[in-house]
Design an enzyme around this catalytic site. Structure first.
Site, PDB file in Angstrom:
ATOM      1  N   LEU A  76      12.821 -19.596  -2.618  1.00  0.00           N
ATOM      2  CA  LEU A  76      11.913 -18.836  -2.823  1.00  0.00           C
ATOM      3  C   LEU A  76      10.736 -19.130  -3.163  1.00  0.00           C
ATOM      4  CD1 LEU A  76      11.198 -16.568  -0.580  1.00  0.00           C
ATOM      5  CD2 LEU A  76      10.866 -14.911  -2.528  1.00  0.00           C
ATOM      6  N   ARG A  89      -6.395  -2.528   7.991  1.00  0.00           N
ATOM      7  CA  ARG A  89      -7.484  -3.490   7.305  1.00  0.00           C
ATOM      8  C   ARG A  89      -6.638  -4.661   6.315  1.00  0.00           C
ATOM      9  NH1 ARG A  89      -8.660   0.928   5.048  1.00  0.00           N
ATOM     10  NH2 ARG A  89      -8.183   1.349   2.507  1.00  0.00           N
ATOM     11  N   ARG A  96       1.228   8.783 -10.036  1.00  0.00           N
ATOM     12  CA  ARG A  96       0.909   7.800  -9.420  1.00  0.00           C
ATOM     13  C   ARG A  96       1.544   6.749 -10.356  1.00  0.00           C
ATOM     14  NH1 ARG A  96      -3.566   6.773  -5.844  1.00  0.00           N
ATOM     15  NH2 ARG A  96      -3.302   5.078  -6.451  1.00  0.00           N
ATOM     16  N   ASP A 140       0.918  -0.959  -0.052  1.00  0.00           N
ATOM     17  CA  ASP A 140       0.013   0.143   0.378  1.00  0.00           C
ATOM     18  C   ASP A 140       0.560   1.048  -0.094  1.00  0.00           C
ATOM     19  OD1 ASP A 140      -2.394   1.361   0.106  1.00  0.00           O
ATOM     20  OD2 ASP A 140      -2.714   1.155   2.171  1.00  0.00           O
ATOM     21  N   HIS A 186       3.932   3.781  -8.959  1.00  0.00           N
ATOM     22  CA  HIS A 186       3.617   1.427  -9.234  1.00  0.00           C
ATOM     23  C   HIS A 186       5.025   0.819  -9.295  1.00  0.00           C
ATOM     24  CE1 HIS A 186      -0.950   1.977  -7.668  1.00  0.00           C
ATOM     25  NE2 HIS A 186      -0.976   2.376  -9.157  1.00  0.00           N
TER      26      HIS A 186
END
Length: 236
Positions: free
Chosen positions: A123, A186, A25, A12, A29
């Site tokens: 991994l 959350r 934005r 986030d 990202h």
């Protein structure tokens, strides 16, 4: 210090980080994708065996079309680069979520990536794309219902194990630690079944700024929790 076997992260803050730096934005990202690459190496070197990231949720389709298109372009490039890095680093990659809504070429890239890395023993890296916990459980129930309808399964045979075998995470242990960055507290429809006994850790740090030091803080907090056999100890 006990290192968790499986760490999951809700990525986030890419957009807010970009805004703070005076950038669009989509720049956030791109930087967030670079942080994912770095964290794959960091988690593996720390002894974490399973690492899962929430990259694109079923709700993210509601974002502006321009942003969604940019994310899909980034995803296309990431799938190709991830295959090269995964084989170089012996990393096994799986994509969680409903792939059917993704463009055909992206589905093909995902299938190629998973097939090419399935036997790698380093991994185990899971990427949640077009993923939602409720959607995952709904799809699992539909699969089970179809098997019942076809006579392959009777209702009395449906156990927790049967449900888990029909989830996207089949064969993957539940997360020991879930981290969410950028201050929100959350889980946003992420791994709802799998997080039954997971420890949660929330940090104000935005994902592009997340580092080894921040991960160590989360693991230190995890070590302070009172756990037994992978589950929280009940009060006596």
């Amino acid at each position: 210090m006990q290192i968790p076997n499986h760490v999951a992260i809700i990525l986030d803050g890419n957009g807010r980080w970009a805004k703070q730096h005076g950038m669009p934005r989509n720049y956030g990202h791109v930087q967030g994708a670079k942080t994912v690459e770095e964290m794959c190496e960091i988690t593996y070197n720390m002894g974490i065996r399973y690492f899962t990231v929430y990259a694109f949720s079923t709700e993210n389709w509601n974002r502006p079309e321009e942003e969604v298109n940019a994310l899909m372009k980034l995803l296309r490039n990431y799938m190709v680069n991830c295959k090269k890095r995964a084989n170089k680093n012996n990393m096994c990659v799986r994509v969680l979520g409903d792939k059917t809504r993704l463009d055909t070429d992206i589905q093909e890239k995902i299938a190629d990536l998973e097939e090419a890395t399935k036997n790698n023993t380093g991994l185990h890296f899971q990427i949640a794309i077009n993923y939602g916990g409720r959607d995952e459980m709904t799809r699992a129930m539909k699969k089970i219902a179809k098997e019942v309808e076809e006579g392959k399964l009777i209702p009395g045979e449906i156990t927790e194990q049967v449900v888990e075998e029909h989830l996207d995470t089949q064969g993957i242990p539940d997360p020991d630690l879930l981290i969410r960055t950028c201050g929100e507290q959350r889980i946003s429809n992420f791994l709802l079944w799998q997080n039954a006994y997971t420890e949660f850790y929330f940090t104000e740090v935005a994902w592009p700024d997340f580092s080894k030091e921040e991960l160590e803080k989360a693991i230190a907090a995890y070590n302070q929790r009172d756990r037994k056999f992978g589950k929280i100890k009940e009060e006596s």
